[in-house]
Design a protein around this motif. Sequence first.
Motif, PDB file in Angstrom:
ATOM      1  N   MET A  61       0.820  -1.200   0.000  1.00 53.37           N
ATOM      2  CA  MET A  61       0.000   0.000   0.000  1.00 53.37           C
ATOM      3  C   MET A  61       0.865   1.265   0.000  1.00 53.37           C
ATOM      4  O   MET A  61       0.498   2.282  -0.573  1.00 53.37           O
ATOM      5  N   SER A  70      -7.823   4.500  -2.168  1.00 55.21           N
ATOM      6  CA  SER A  70      -9.149   3.877  -2.137  1.00 55.21           C
ATOM      7  C   SER A  70      -9.466   3.345  -0.736  1.00 55.21           C
ATOM      8  O   SER A  70     -10.586   3.456  -0.250  1.00 55.21           O
ATOM      9  N   LYS A  71      -8.438   2.816  -0.053  1.00 57.74           N
ATOM     10  CA  LYS A  71      -8.664   2.352   1.327  1.00 57.74           C
ATOM     11  C   LYS A  71      -8.962   3.530   2.250  1.00 57.74           C
ATOM     12  O   LYS A  71      -9.801   3.439   3.148  1.00 57.74           O
TER      13      LYS A  71
END
Length: 470
Positions: A61, A70-71
């Motif tokens: 990430m 997006s997270k």
Amino acid sequence: MEPNSLNEALRKIPSVEHLLQSPAISGMADLTSRGFVVSIIQKFLGELRDSIRSGSEGVEMASDHNLLLSKLVAAIQERLRPSLRSVVNATGVIIHTNLGRAPLSSRAQKSLSALGACYTNLEYDLRAGERSHRDKILESILVELLGCEAATVVNNNAAALLLALNSLASGREVVVSRGELVEIGGSFRIPEIMARSGAILREIGTTNKTRIQDYAAAIGPQTALLLRVHQSNFRIRGFTHRPPLEEIVGVARAGGVPLLDDIGSGCLVDLRAYGISDEPVAQKSLAAGADLVCFSGDKLLGGPQAGILAGAERYIRMVRENPLMRTYRVGKLIAGALEATLAGYRNGRALEEIPVLGMISIPFDELQSRSSQFMDKLGLKLPEGATAQPARGESVVGGGSCPDFGLASPLIALRSDRVTAAQIESRLRSQEPPVIIRIEEDTVLIDLRTVFSPQEDALLQGLVDALRSG
Ligand SMILES: *Cc1c(COP(=O)(O)O)cnc(C)c1O
């Protein structure tokens, strides 16, 4: 991980400022407060750093900023969502306490939105132009429906019972059968409520048999009240006896003490035609001579959470004059929603208007055809490895009523050779709207009885998404 690559991963994490400038995040910061979004980003990045330090998780990430964004957007959305949300109840449990019990009639919903935004005459007599009492609002319709002298409304039935005991019997004895010293759930236990009310519990009879003579023998100068409690959530079978209410009324009258009947679920119509035969009906209990009845507003009555106490004027007055009454009073929203629910009964349209009663009384064939139409649509969209099959099962009334009774219901059984039932259940729960289902023998079961028609499309899409592999 090597210290070098660890440091490199940590270095790749974007700054709070940088993230705030991305369009997705800045849009959200505009919608709410910047400080709030900053605090979520800081927490998110802190957790990301921790996960990188404690292993390799999060490394991906740190370098994939699209994934990170997006997270992060999902994390912010999650925080922006209200905690109390509407859910799809596909369990077939009609009065589901964990899911907030009775859904309201459309008449009650309209009342909520009409009254919520305005001033109301909650405690104001419009004819006299002076202060009135909020109890008056609901009393007339309750008296009319129940055929009694007086009524009052509090937050829930537990409060109604506690108040009645405290108002009528503090420091004196209340006679209760040992077969009725029940626990309702959420730690509501008759002996404990009795102790808190200041009344003294006088147990009579045994778990399985209490005779009318037991009541008669228990009455003395210390007796303030006879209490009968509906065995809501359990049944005792076999060598048993409970005197009929009429007999207890006779003993109460002869002894000159009042009788309170806690009927639990607030059933106001005869539901025997639908198989529900042992839920006491409030009007019948009063007609049989109970001096007071108490019941919930959000169980079989099908209204908002409330507790209703109804019966003889002199006892209702004692309850009203109790200073504790002030701590349990309802607000305008509950009063309005309850009055609107009760209007459905007064108009003789309870089965049509009140969702709980509609779900109980819907004919099997109608449910079956809804179910098979739903299954046809689902069949067209099912992901690979998933199957949907018709199954026979039962819906239940729930809410601690009708413990042995099930309503025959056409169910939909879902299986997948890629996703376990537990995974499907947890995915459904984390969707928007969340879908709550039951699992039996490793199979996901969908019961449309408790799903509202306008929710069906969302349910269908939710099932398709949850059944996808990976
Ligand atoms: C459910 C129930 C209660 C408690 O009612 P709430 O409205 O949940 O507070 C009390 N007595 C009986 C017999 C019940 O079934």
